[in-house]
Scaffold this motif. Structure first.
Motif, mmCIF file in Angstrom:
data_model
loop_
_atom_site.group_PDB
_atom_site.id
_atom_site.type_symbol
_atom_site.label_atom_id
_atom_site.label_comp_id
_atom_site.label_asym_id
_atom_site.label_seq_id
_atom_site.Cartn_x
_atom_site.Cartn_y
_atom_site.Cartn_z
ATOM 1 N N LEU A 172 15.444 -4.277 8.452
ATOM 2 C CA LEU A 172 14.532 -5.386 8.170
ATOM 3 C C LEU A 172 15.200 -6.469 7.339
ATOM 4 N N LEU A 226 -0.743 1.607 -0.660
ATOM 5 C CA LEU A 226 0.659 1.841 -0.309
ATOM 6 C C LEU A 226 1.436 2.572 -1.394
ATOM 7 N N THR A 268 14.807 -0.212 5.878
ATOM 8 C CA THR A 268 15.040 -1.282 4.901
ATOM 9 C C THR A 268 16.246 -2.112 5.281
ATOM 10 N N THR A 306 6.333 3.769 3.142
ATOM 11 C CA THR A 306 6.172 2.349 3.487
ATOM 12 C C THR A 306 6.213 1.467 2.253
ATOM 13 N N GLY A 307 5.589 1.905 1.171
ATOM 14 C CA GLY A 307 5.619 1.121 -0.062
ATOM 15 C C GLY A 307 7.024 0.988 -0.616
ATOM 16 N N PHE A 329 0.282 -2.266 -4.872
ATOM 17 C CA PHE A 329 0.355 -1.204 -3.861
ATOM 18 C C PHE A 329 -0.761 -0.178 -4.050
ATOM 19 N N VAL A 361 9.816 1.120 1.111
ATOM 20 C CA VAL A 361 10.558 0.247 2.023
ATOM 21 C C VAL A 361 10.219 -1.215 1.769
ATOM 22 N N LEU A 362 8.938 -1.529 1.629
ATOM 23 C CA LEU A 362 8.539 -2.921 1.392
ATOM 24 C C LEU A 362 9.085 -3.456 0.071
ATOM 25 N N PHE A 363 9.117 -2.619 -0.956
ATOM 26 C CA PHE A 363 9.666 -3.073 -2.237
ATOM 27 C C PHE A 363 11.149 -3.390 -2.104
ATOM 28 N N VAL A 395 12.773 -4.192 0.615
ATOM 29 C CA VAL A 395 12.945 -5.369 1.469
ATOM 30 C C VAL A 395 12.685 -6.648 0.679
ATOM 31 N N ALA A 396 11.625 -6.657 -0.131
ATOM 32 C CA ALA A 396 11.284 -7.853 -0.894
ATOM 33 C C ALA A 396 12.380 -8.229 -1.881
#
Length: 318
Positions: A127, A178, A124, A183-184, A173, A186-188, A190-191
């Motif tokens: 990115l 996800l 995180t 991964t889910g 997700f 991490v993406l949250f 990052v967003a």
């Protein structure tokens, strides 16, 4: 002739006596006042530094005391923690051992939670810093259609709280598979970490002198070369500060991980919370786990504190 000579002798004597009180006064008063001013300046600096140092030492003691108590409690047995306070270990070091840490690391659930925390926090942070640096440079120095409007949208996202997006993103997700994965999570992160990161780095990069970038372009440097060889080294203090903050935010997060991570992908904060729910006040498990989750951010902060201080000072000067 004698009268004449008397007048001539009296004349100089009167002039010298009239000038005596005035001439010596500057030469005698200046040396007397200059050492006084110097002594006063030294005294004020000494008192100022002593007061500041005393306040800093007091703040450090107040901050370190709970940390020292947690460390000593994590190295004592559950029976010692239940009967006596942690400060008794200072006079009786035989109470201290590493058995709690050994048992914690042998627990597969806690060890897995620790590595899940690392797998969530490190990607995180990388990115967010990488994407924000590219976007910040683009918003600061590249001309493209709708640049100001897009940047206003990014700034507007700063006021959106995390709680608003929990349920919609959880449904999204779940639809794409996800939900309940590392991964889910991490993406949250990052967003929701990008708006502040882009805003911070864009404002920092915008302070770079335009003449420097124009000179690099005249020498034939491409935008990528200018970004990697010129902008990134100059923006290292701000990037380091952002990386520290982002890592601390994600490492200490429990709300997002509690909702988006399942039992196999839960980080250390969720694992400790589940231990509290199952075993009540099990200090033999909670104390070493809490100190383990605390010591990693401390190591990261002290490792990059020089860059962090440079970023704070640069921001204050600008």
């Amino acid at each position: 002739m004698s009268r004449h000579s008397t007048v001539e002798r009296r004349g100089p004597s009167r002039r010298t006596t009239a000038l005596r009180p005035v001439a010596p006064s500057p030469s005698t008063s200046a040396p007397a006042s200059a050492p006084g001013r110097r002594r006063g300046g030294r005294l004020s600096r000494l008192l100022g530094s002593s007061v500041v140092q005393g306040i800093l030492i007091l703040v450090a003691l107040v901050w370190i005391t709970p940390l020292a108590g947690l460390l000593l409690s994590s190295m004592r047995s559950e029976q010692d923690n239940a009967t006596e306070g942690w400060w008794t270990a200072l006079t009786d070091p035989s109470q201290l051992s590493l058995d709690n840490y050994s048992a914690l690391l042998k627990d597969s659930g806690m060890a897995s939670a620790f590595w899940n925390t690392v797998l969530i926090s490190v990607p995180t942070t990388v990115l967010v810093v990488a994407i924000a640096a590219l976007a910040g440079y683009s918003f600061a120095w590249l001309d493209f259609p709708g640049r100001d409007g897009v940047f206003l949208v990014v700034v507007g996202l700063l006021v959106v709280p995390v709680q608003i997006g929990l349920l919609p993103v959880a449904k999204l997700f779940g639809a794409v598979g996800l939900f309940g994965t590392v991964t889910g999570v991490v993406l949250f992160h990052v967003a929701y970490g990008l708006p502040f990161a882009v805003f911070l780095l864009r404002n920092y990069f915008a302070e770079i002198p335009r003449e420097m970038l124009e000179a690099a372009r005249m020498d034939g440097g491409s935008e990528w070369r200018i970004f990697s060889r010129l902008v990134l080294p100059l923006g290292r203090p701000a990037i380091a500060s952002l990386a520290i903050f982002q890592f601390l935010w994600v490492w200490n997060d429990m709300l997002v991980a509690l909702l988006f991570a399942d039992s196999e992908s839960q980080p250390l904060t969720v694992a400790l919370q589940s231990q509290m729910r199952q075993f009540g006040s099990n200090i033999g498990v909670l104390a070493p786990g809490a100190f383990l989750s605390l010591v990693v951010p401390l190591i990261v902060f002290f490792a990059f504190q020089r860059h962090f201080v440079q970023g704070v000072m640069a921001g204050s000067v600008k």
